[in-house]
Motif scaffolding. Structure first.
Motif, PDB file in Angstrom:
ATOM      1  N   LEU A   1       0.827  -1.213   0.000  1.00 15.45           N
ATOM      2  CA  LEU A   1       0.000   0.000   0.000  1.00 15.45           C
ATOM      3  C   LEU A   1       0.861   1.262   0.000  1.00 15.45           C
ATOM      4  CD1 LEU A   1      -2.527  -1.187   2.732  1.00 15.45           C
ATOM      5  CD2 LEU A   1      -3.065  -0.894   0.314  1.00 15.45           C
ATOM      6  N   VAL A   2       2.184   1.083   0.043  1.00 19.35           N
ATOM      7  CA  VAL A   2       3.082   2.219   0.238  1.00 19.35           C
ATOM      8  C   VAL A   2       4.023   2.391  -0.958  1.00 19.35           C
ATOM      9  CG1 VAL A   2       4.811   3.217   1.784  1.00 19.35           C
ATOM     10  CG2 VAL A   2       3.046   1.718   2.718  1.00 19.35           C
ATOM     11  N   PRO A   3       3.979   3.566  -1.632  1.00 22.00           N
ATOM     12  CA  PRO A   3       4.955   3.831  -2.689  1.00 22.00           C
ATOM     13  C   PRO A   3       6.291   4.248  -2.072  1.00 22.00           C
ATOM     14  CG  PRO A   3       3.441   5.668  -2.490  1.00 22.00           C
ATOM     15  CD  PRO A   3       3.052   4.670  -1.438  1.00 22.00           C
ATOM     16  N   SER A   4       7.122   4.941  -2.825  1.00 20.08           N
ATOM     17  CA  SER A   4       8.424   5.379  -2.324  1.00 20.08           C
ATOM     18  C   SER A   4       8.269   6.240  -1.067  1.00 20.08           C
ATOM     19  CB  SER A   4       9.116   6.202  -3.408  1.00 20.08           C
ATOM     20  OG  SER A   4      10.121   6.995  -2.840  1.00 20.08           O
ATOM     21  N   VAL A   5       9.156   6.010  -0.088  1.00 23.38           N
ATOM     22  CA  VAL A   5       9.085   6.776   1.164  1.00 23.38           C
ATOM     23  C   VAL A   5      10.227   7.787   1.252  1.00 23.38           C
ATOM     24  CG1 VAL A   5       7.899   4.975   2.426  1.00 23.38           C
ATOM     25  CG2 VAL A   5      10.390   4.971   2.365  1.00 23.38           C
ATOM     26  N   GLU A   6      10.855   8.038   0.118  1.00 25.03           N
ATOM     27  CA  GLU A   6      12.028   8.924   0.156  1.00 25.03           C
ATOM     28  C   GLU A   6      11.638  10.386   0.350  1.00 25.03           C
ATOM     29  OE1 GLU A   6      14.480   8.225  -3.219  1.00 25.03           O
ATOM     30  OE2 GLU A   6      15.274   6.358  -2.378  1.00 25.03           O
ATOM     31  N   SER A   7      10.438  10.733  -0.044  1.00 25.95           N
ATOM     32  CA  SER A   7      10.025  12.127   0.044  1.00 25.95           C
ATOM     33  C   SER A   7       8.678  12.208   0.757  1.00 25.95           C
ATOM     34  CB  SER A   7       9.935  12.684  -1.379  1.00 25.95           C
ATOM     35  OG  SER A   7       9.335  13.948  -1.356  1.00 25.95           O
ATOM     36  N   TYR A   8       8.619  13.053   1.776  1.00 21.22           N
ATOM     37  CA  TYR A   8       7.361  13.156   2.541  1.00 21.22           C
ATOM     38  C   TYR A   8       7.267  14.478   3.290  1.00 21.22           C
ATOM     39  CZ  TYR A   8      10.509  11.615   6.320  1.00 21.22           C
ATOM     40  OH  TYR A   8      11.562  11.505   7.194  1.00 21.22           O
ATOM     41  N   PHE A   9       6.037  14.849   3.623  1.00 20.93           N
ATOM     42  CA  PHE A   9       5.791  15.971   4.526  1.00 20.93           C
ATOM     43  C   PHE A   9       5.669  15.398   5.930  1.00 20.93           C
ATOM     44  CE2 PHE A   9       3.935  17.545   0.540  1.00 20.93           C
ATOM     45  CZ  PHE A   9       4.422  18.841   0.490  1.00 20.93           C
ATOM     46  N   THR A  10       6.199  16.111   6.913  1.00 19.59           N
ATOM     47  CA  THR A  10       5.970  15.676   8.293  1.00 19.59           C
ATOM     48  C   THR A  10       5.618  16.889   9.157  1.00 19.59           C
ATOM     49  OG1 THR A  10       6.894  14.430  10.176  1.00 19.59           O
ATOM     50  CG2 THR A  10       8.464  15.686   8.867  1.00 19.59           C
ATOM     51  N   TYR A  11       4.661  16.707  10.046  1.00 24.00           N
ATOM     52  CA  TYR A  11       4.243  17.792  10.937  1.00 24.00           C
ATOM     53  C   TYR A  11       3.544  17.194  12.154  1.00 24.00           C
ATOM     54  CZ  TYR A  11      -0.707  17.365   9.613  1.00 24.00           C
ATOM     55  OH  TYR A  11      -2.000  16.902   9.435  1.00 24.00           O
ATOM     56  N   ALA A  12       3.410  17.998  13.209  1.00 21.03           N
ATOM     57  CA  ALA A  12       2.747  17.553  14.435  1.00 21.03           C
ATOM     58  C   ALA A  12       1.261  17.877  14.337  1.00 21.03           C
ATOM     59  CB  ALA A  12       3.368  18.251  15.641  1.00 21.03           C
ATOM     60  N   GLY A  13       0.422  16.855  14.457  1.00 24.68           N
ATOM     61  CA  GLY A  13      -1.017  17.067  14.321  1.00 24.68           C
ATOM     62  C   GLY A  13      -1.821  16.145  15.218  1.00 24.68           C
ATOM     63  N   SER A  14      -3.004  15.766  14.711  1.00 25.18           N
ATOM     64  CA  SER A  14      -3.950  15.038  15.564  1.00 25.18           C
ATOM     65  C   SER A  14      -4.549  13.848  14.823  1.00 25.18           C
ATOM     66  CB  SER A  14      -5.106  15.970  15.964  1.00 25.18           C
ATOM     67  OG  SER A  14      -5.968  16.153  14.846  1.00 25.18           O
ATOM     68  N   LEU A  15      -5.289  13.030  15.566  1.00 25.92           N
ATOM     69  CA  LEU A  15      -6.180  12.061  14.945  1.00 25.92           C
ATOM     70  C   LEU A  15      -7.230  12.862  14.175  1.00 25.92           C
ATOM     71  CD1 LEU A  15      -6.739   9.668  18.008  1.00 25.92           C
ATOM     72  CD2 LEU A  15      -5.182   9.317  16.078  1.00 25.92           C
ATOM     73  N   THR A  16      -7.725  12.336  13.065  1.00 33.44           N
ATOM     74  CA  THR A  16      -8.712  13.088  12.282  1.00 33.44           C
ATOM     75  C   THR A  16     -10.142  12.638  12.594  1.00 33.44           C
ATOM     76  OG1 THR A  16      -8.599  11.567  10.413  1.00 33.44           O
ATOM     77  CG2 THR A  16      -7.063  13.422  10.400  1.00 33.44           C
ATOM     78  N   THR A  17     -10.287  11.808  13.629  1.00 33.92           N
ATOM     79  CA  THR A  17     -11.613  11.383  14.102  1.00 33.92           C
ATOM     80  C   THR A  17     -11.647  11.597  15.614  1.00 33.92           C
ATOM     81  OG1 THR A  17     -10.794   9.122  14.368  1.00 33.92           O
ATOM     82  CG2 THR A  17     -11.915   9.622  12.299  1.00 33.92           C
ATOM     83  N   PRO A  18     -12.841  11.764  16.219  1.00 26.24           N
ATOM     84  CA  PRO A  18     -12.895  11.898  17.680  1.00 26.24           C
ATOM     85  C   PRO A  18     -12.156  10.727  18.338  1.00 26.24           C
ATOM     86  CG  PRO A  18     -15.048  12.313  16.706  1.00 26.24           C
ATOM     87  CD  PRO A  18     -14.159  11.797  15.606  1.00 26.24           C
ATOM     88  N   SER A  19     -11.338  10.981  19.344  1.00 22.99           N
ATOM     89  CA  SER A  19     -11.166  12.147  20.165  1.00 22.99           C
ATOM     90  C   SER A  19     -10.336  13.280  19.603  1.00 22.99           C
ATOM     91  CB  SER A  19     -10.476  11.689  21.460  1.00 22.99           C
ATOM     92  OG  SER A  19      -9.152  11.200  21.109  1.00 22.99           O
ATOM     93  N   CYS A  20      -9.799  13.162  18.388  1.00 23.95           N
ATOM     94  CA  CYS A  20      -8.959  14.190  17.779  1.00 23.95           C
ATOM     95  C   CYS A  20      -7.704  14.480  18.606  1.00 23.95           C
ATOM     96  CB  CYS A  20      -9.731  15.503  17.553  1.00 23.95           C
ATOM     97  SG  CYS A  20     -11.250  15.310  16.612  1.00 23.95           S
ATOM     98  N   ALA A  21      -7.220  13.496  19.354  1.00 22.09           N
ATOM     99  CA  ALA A  21      -6.050  13.672  20.230  1.00 22.09           C
ATOM    100  C   ALA A  21      -4.858  14.218  19.447  1.00 22.09           C
ATOM    101  CB  ALA A  21      -5.679  12.336  20.865  1.00 22.09           C
ATOM    102  N   GLU A  22      -4.194  15.226  20.058  1.00 27.79           N
ATOM    103  CA  GLU A  22      -3.054  15.870  19.383  1.00 27.79           C
ATOM    104  C   GLU A  22      -1.777  15.117  19.728  1.00 27.79           C
ATOM    105  OE1 GLU A  22      -3.676  20.030  20.416  1.00 27.79           O
ATOM    106  OE2 GLU A  22      -5.060  20.217  18.713  1.00 27.79           O
ATOM    107  N   ALA A  23      -1.729  13.891  19.260  1.00 28.69           N
ATOM    108  CA  ALA A  23      -0.667  12.951  19.630  1.00 28.69           C
ATOM    109  C   ALA A  23       0.034  12.383  18.408  1.00 28.69           C
ATOM    110  CB  ALA A  23      -1.291  11.797  20.426  1.00 28.69           C
ATOM    111  N   VAL A  24      -0.222  12.990  17.242  1.00 29.11           N
ATOM    112  CA  VAL A  24       0.200  12.341  15.997  1.00 29.11           C
ATOM    113  C   VAL A  24       1.342  13.087  15.305  1.00 29.11           C
ATOM    114  CG1 VAL A  24      -0.531  11.523  13.720  1.00 29.11           C
ATOM    115  CG2 VAL A  24      -2.141  11.460  15.636  1.00 29.11           C
ATOM    116  N   THR A  25       2.417  12.374  15.027  1.00 25.56           N
ATOM    117  CA  THR A  25       3.418  12.845  14.075  1.00 25.56           C
ATOM    118  C   THR A  25       2.988  12.308  12.720  1.00 25.56           C
ATOM    119  OG1 THR A  25       5.160  12.733  15.748  1.00 25.56           O
ATOM    120  CG2 THR A  25       5.865  12.787  13.439  1.00 25.56           C
ATOM    121  N   TRP A  26       2.619  13.218  11.839  1.00 28.43           N
ATOM    122  CA  TRP A  26       2.168  12.817  10.506  1.00 28.43           C
ATOM    123  C   TRP A  26       3.334  12.669   9.549  1.00 28.43           C
ATOM    124  CZ3 TRP A  26      -2.284  11.031   8.704  1.00 28.43           C
ATOM    125  CH2 TRP A  26      -3.405  11.155   9.553  1.00 28.43           C
TER     126      TRP A  26
END
Ligand SMILES: [Zn+2]
Length: 303
Positions: free
Chosen positions: A201-226
Motif C-alpha cells: 500500500l506504500v509507494p516510495s518513502v524517500e520524500s514526505y511531509f511531516t508535521y505535528a497534528g492530531s487524529l482526524t476522528t474523535p477524540s482528535c487527540a493531538e498525539a500524531v506525528t504525521w
C-alpha cells in the motif's frame, strides 16, 4: 444495584453514544451540508489534522532514512471491520516496526484504514483516496495511553491519484468488502481471504511531509506525528466507488469520510526529500538549511 455499577453503566453508555454519534456530511447528496462540530479538542485544538500541505511553504528537512521492518511480509490473518466510519484492517502476524527519520523511538503498526476522498490535500489538490497506517510508540502499552502523549502515535498517509490502472493491493481489500459492507455487520470482524503486505500500500518513502497534528476522528487527540508521502499511488474511480457503498447506518451509505481541512496555526511543516546532489554550492545550501530545519524541527517535535 451497587452505586459504582450504576456509574459504570451510565459512563459506558455515554461513551458509546458519543462514539456512535459523530459522522460526516453526505456531500454526494448535499454539497453545502456544513461539517458538524465533534466537540472537545476537535473544535478547540490548535494542532488539528488534516491540513493542506504546500511544497512551497514547507521547511526543507533532511533526516536519516525511515526504516521499515516486516512491512513486506504477507499477512495471513488480517481482520477487516466496518466500524461505521471507515474500513479498518488489523491483526498483523508480524510486528511491523517503523523507526529512523526524525523518530526517537520504535513505532509498531496497530491498524490500517482508509478515507475516501483524501483528508490531506497537497498544493490544494484533493485526491480520491488516502490510506492511514497507524503506529503506536512502543514506549506506551496501548493506543489509549499513546493518545495522551504528543509522541504517542505516527500515522503514515498515502494518497492515491485517479488512474485507468486498478490498484492491485486496494483490489485485494475490495474483494473482501462484501462481508462487512452492510450495517448488520458493523463492528463484526471478517477474515481477509487474500493475504496482503502493508508494504504493497506504500509507494516510495524517500520524500514526505511531516508535521505535528492530531487524529482526524474523535477524540482528535493531538498525539500524531504525521508522515504524508509525496508520491501517490494509482487507483481507479470504480475502485473508490466500492468503498462508497459501505453502510454507516441502516440504509445509509458512507459516501465520504474525510474531515474538513484544519488551520495550520503556524505549525512547522517539514518537507523531507532525498538530496539529489551534495557537492559544491548546492551542498552548502543544503547544509545551512539542514541546520536551520533541525533547530526548528527540534523545537516543534522534541519539546
Ligand atoms: Zn484516518
Amino acid at each position: 444495584m451497587h452505586f459504582f455499577t450504576i456509574c459504570l453503566i451510565v459512563c459506558c453508555s455515554m461513551a458509546l453514544s458519543w462514539a456512535s454519534d459523530w459522522g460526516y456530511p453526505d456531500l454526494d447528496n448535499n454539497q453545502d451540508e456544513p461539517f458538524p462540530k465533534w466537540g472537545g479538542i476537535c473544535d478547540s485544538g490548535k494542532k488539528q489534522s488534516p491540513i493542506n500541505l504546500h511544497a512551497k511553504g514547507a521547511l526543507k528537512g533532511e533526516f536519516d532514512a525511515l526504516k521499515f521492518e516486516n512491512y513486506n511480509e504477507y499477512q495471513k490473518n488480517l481482520q477487516m471491520i466496518n466500524n461505521g466510519h471507515t474500513i479498518q484492517l488489523s491483526g498483523f502476524n508480524h510486528e511491523l516496526t517503523l523507526s529512523g527519520g526524525a523518530l526517537l523511538n520504535d513505532f509498531v503498526v496497530e491498524q490500517v484504514h482508509m478515507h475516501w476522498w483524501s483528508e490531506h490535500t497537497i498544493n490544494e489538490i484533493r485526491y480520491p483516496l488516502e490510506v492511514h497506517i497507524v503506529h503506536r510508540n512502543t514506549i506506551y502499552p496501548n493506543m489509549t495511553m499513546a493518545a495522551n502523549f504528543k509522541d504517542g502515535i505516527v500515522v503514515i498517509g498515502v494518497l492515491y491519484h485517479v488512474s485507468n490502472t486498478p490498484n492491485e493491493a486496494i483490489g485485494r481489500i475490495i474483494k473482501n468488502l462484501g462481508a462487512v459492507k452492510s450495517y448488520d455487520s458493523i463492528n463484526q470482524p471478517a477474515l481477509v481471504a487474500d493475504s496482503l503486505a502493508v508494504g504493497d500500500l506504500v509507494p516510495s518513502v524517500e520524500s514526505y511531509f511531516t508535521y505535528a497534528g492530531s487524529l482526524t476522528t474523535p477524540s482528535c487527540a493531538e498525539a500524531v506525528t504525521w508522515i504524508v508521502l509525496t508520491e501517490t499511488f494509482p487507483v481507479t474511480l470504480d475502485q473508490v466507488n466500492e468503498f462508497k457503498e459501505i453502510e454507516s447506518a441502516a440504509g445509509k451509505q458512507l459516501h465520504n469520510n474525510y474531515r474538513e481541512l484544519q488551520s495550520e496555526n503556524n505549525r512547522a511543516v517539514v518537507l523531507v526529500e532525498q538530496p539529489e546532489d551534495r557537492s559544491g554550492a548546492a551542498g552548502l545550501t543544503a547544509s545551512v538549511s539542514l541546520i536551520f530545519t533541525l533547530i526548528l524541527a527540534g523545537q516543534k517535535f522534541l519539546m
